[in-house]
Every structure is written in structure tokens, then in C-alpha cells.
Design a protein around this motif. Structure first.
Motif, mmCIF file in Angstrom:
data_model
loop_
_atom_site.group_PDB
_atom_site.id
_atom_site.type_symbol
_atom_site.label_atom_id
_atom_site.label_comp_id
_atom_site.label_asym_id
_atom_site.label_seq_id
_atom_site.Cartn_x
_atom_site.Cartn_y
_atom_site.Cartn_z
ATOM 1 N N ALA A 14 106.135 -165.716 39.405
ATOM 2 C CA ALA A 14 106.857 -165.901 38.145
ATOM 3 C C ALA A 14 107.635 -164.652 37.751
ATOM 4 N N ALA A 15 107.093 -163.482 38.051
ATOM 5 C CA ALA A 15 107.702 -162.222 37.605
ATOM 6 C C ALA A 15 108.798 -161.712 38.529
ATOM 7 N N VAL A 16 108.906 -162.232 39.734
ATOM 8 C CA VAL A 16 109.844 -161.686 40.720
ATOM 9 C C VAL A 16 111.278 -162.197 40.510
ATOM 10 N N ASP A 26 95.408 -146.967 42.580
ATOM 11 C CA ASP A 26 95.392 -146.307 43.886
ATOM 12 C C ASP A 26 96.711 -146.436 44.635
ATOM 13 N N ILE A 27 97.361 -147.585 44.550
ATOM 14 C CA ILE A 27 98.606 -147.835 45.280
ATOM 15 C C ILE A 27 99.545 -148.615 44.356
ATOM 16 N N SER A 28 100.832 -148.279 44.408
ATOM 17 C CA SER A 28 101.824 -148.990 43.600
ATOM 18 C C SER A 28 103.008 -149.413 44.460
ATOM 19 N N PHE A 29 103.545 -150.575 44.145
ATOM 20 C CA PHE A 29 104.749 -151.094 44.783
ATOM 21 C C PHE A 29 105.837 -151.204 43.725
ATOM 22 N N LEU A 30 107.090 -151.051 44.141
ATOM 23 C CA LEU A 30 108.230 -151.243 43.252
ATOM 24 C C LEU A 30 109.217 -152.172 43.949
ATOM 25 N N ILE A 31 109.414 -153.341 43.365
ATOM 26 C CA ILE A 31 110.365 -154.312 43.896
ATOM 27 C C ILE A 31 111.560 -154.331 42.944
ATOM 28 N N THR A 32 112.733 -154.032 43.464
ATOM 29 C CA THR A 32 113.945 -154.031 42.637
ATOM 30 C C THR A 32 114.784 -155.269 42.945
ATOM 31 N N HIS A 33 115.840 -155.452 42.176
ATOM 32 C CA HIS A 33 116.724 -156.592 42.411
ATOM 33 C C HIS A 33 117.356 -156.503 43.801
ATOM 34 N N HIS A 34 117.581 -155.285 44.283
ATOM 35 C CA HIS A 34 118.159 -155.105 45.628
ATOM 36 C C HIS A 34 117.226 -155.688 46.693
ATOM 37 N N HIS A 35 115.921 -155.479 46.529
ATOM 38 C CA HIS A 35 114.957 -156.032 47.489
ATOM 39 C C HIS A 35 114.967 -157.554 47.477
ATOM 40 N N GLU A 83 117.459 -159.409 46.725
ATOM 41 C CA GLU A 83 118.733 -159.885 47.266
ATOM 42 C C GLU A 83 118.772 -159.804 48.788
ATOM 43 N N THR A 84 118.054 -158.827 49.352
ATOM 44 C CA THR A 84 118.089 -158.639 50.810
ATOM 45 C C THR A 84 116.880 -159.239 51.519
ATOM 46 N N MET A 85 115.806 -159.539 50.791
ATOM 47 C CA MET A 85 114.591 -160.109 51.400
ATOM 48 C C MET A 85 114.233 -161.404 50.679
ATOM 49 N N TRP A 86 113.404 -162.197 51.297
ATOM 50 C CA TRP A 86 112.948 -163.433 50.687
ATOM 51 C C TRP A 86 111.873 -163.123 49.658
ATOM 52 N N ARG A 87 112.029 -163.681 48.481
ATOM 53 C CA ARG A 87 111.088 -163.426 47.392
ATOM 54 C C ARG A 87 109.681 -163.881 47.746
ATOM 55 N N ASP A 88 109.585 -165.051 48.348
ATOM 56 C CA ASP A 88 108.260 -165.574 48.712
ATOM 57 C C ASP A 88 107.561 -164.660 49.708
ATOM 58 N N ASP A 111 104.067 -162.779 49.251
ATOM 59 C CA ASP A 111 103.029 -162.972 50.270
ATOM 60 C C ASP A 111 102.574 -161.649 50.868
ATOM 61 N N PHE A 112 103.509 -160.718 51.063
ATOM 62 C CA PHE A 112 103.147 -159.407 51.595
ATOM 63 C C PHE A 112 102.197 -158.679 50.648
#
Length: 183
Positions: free
Chosen positions: A28-30, A123-132, A134-139, A143-144
Motif C-alpha cells: 500500500a505504501a509503495v 538494525d537495518i534500513s532500506f530507502l525506496i525512492t520513486h526512481h526505484h 520507475e526502474t524496478m517492479w514494485r511487487d 517481495d525482496f
């Protein structure tokens, strides 16, 4: 149930309710889009990182399995930050998690969405931007992250078993020296 498993083949694992909640919240948030900075011209910084405009931020969501294991999802109009707290039952697991996290953070460029420094208390953080998105599949991004959360605990358990077996072998070798001296 459709969509309740990740991966394919023999090693398929069912998602726990905790991971299902993380997956549905991330899905929902992506929904991100390009949104340039309102403060600095010709800048396009992740709003969740800069915190310049409160109206562009979503309320942070914390999904906790218990007090030692949680995921914090912070969204904005153009970025999504996912912070993961990995289960640490004792000091040994704490050391292993810190070493493993620093190992991954040193290789953040290879993981693309991994942040170099985790958020405070996680302990670990991820940052997903709009560029990601646009270039990768959201699903696949969602899943990753879910697969990463699912596999990290087994990885830490395997590391703990390896450390314990090495310690046992060292102790055996050390005590064999005393047995040989008595004979």
C-alpha cells in the motif's frame, strides 16, 4: 492461499501473519511518484529523509512481532523508508547482528535500496525512492524486503551455530593439550 508464499521450489516458506502485515503495508505504501523539492529549486530529495514539508509525509507505521522484532515503515510522496529491528535474544546474537548489518551497510551500493546507516533503534534500513519504483517492479521490491526479513533470522541462527561449533572445537583442542601432558 494465493500470494501467501514467496519464492519457488522446494524451499518455499509460508508467510506468518507478521510478514503478511508487513507485505500488505509495504504494498500500500509503495505508491510513489516524482515530486521535486518545494524548498530548493532543481532538487529532488526523498521527503522522508529531509522532513522539510510535513504535508508530504505519511504517518509512520510500526509492525511489531514482539518488543525485540519490529518493522517501521515511513512513507512520503516520493520515498519510503523501511527500518528493521532484528531479534536479538542475547549478547552473542547482538554482536552477530551488528557485524552482519555493518557487513551489508558497507556494500549498500550493491543492494541499491539499502541505506548506509540504519535509523536509530533499528538494525537495518532500506530507502525506496520513486526512481526505484520507475526502474524496478514494485511487487519485486516488496517481495525482496519481505524475503529479507524472513531470511535474516535463519541467517543469524546459522551464524550462531557456526560460532558455537567453532568454540567447541577450539575448547576440545585446548583441553586435548592437558590430556596429552598427563600421559
Amino acid at each position: 492461499m494465493f500470494g501467501s508464499k514467496i519464492g519457488a521450489g522446494k524451499g518455499e516458506k509460508k508467510l506468518t501473519p507478521y510478514l503478511k502485515a508487513v507485505k500488505s503495508t509495504l504494498t500500500a505504501a509503495v505508491c510513489l511518484r516524482n515530486f521535486p523539492s518545494q524548498v530548493v529549486e532543481r532538487h529532488n530529495k526523498p521527503a522522508v529523509e529531509t522532513q522539510w514539508a510535513r504535508e508530504l509525509l505519511l504517518a509512520p507505521v510500526v509492525i511489531a512481532k514482539n518488543d525485540k522484532e519490529a518493522v517501521k515503515i515511513e512513507g512520503s510522496i516520493n520515498a519510503l523508508r523501511i527500518s528493521i529491528k532484528i531479534k536479538q535474544m542475547d549478547t552473542m546474537e547482538g554482536i552477530l547482528v551488528n557485524r552482519f548489518a555493518s557487513f551489508l551497510e558497507m556494500r549498500a551500493e550493491d543492494f541499491v535500496i539499502l541505506r548506509r546507516k540504519a535509523m536509530e533503534g533499528y538494525d537495518i534500513s532500506f530507502l525506496i525512492t520513486h526512481h526505484h519504483t520507475e526502474t524496478m517492479w514494485r511487487d519485486k521490491l516488496v517481495d525482496f524486503v519481505v524475503k529479507f526479513i524472513q531470511e535474516i533470522n535463519s541467517e543469524i541462527s546459522d551464524l550462531r551455530l557456526n560460532v558455537n561449533s567453532r568454540g567447541r572445537k577450539v575448547a576440545e583442542h585446548f583441553f586435548l593439550q592437558f590430556i596429552k601432558k598427563k600421559k
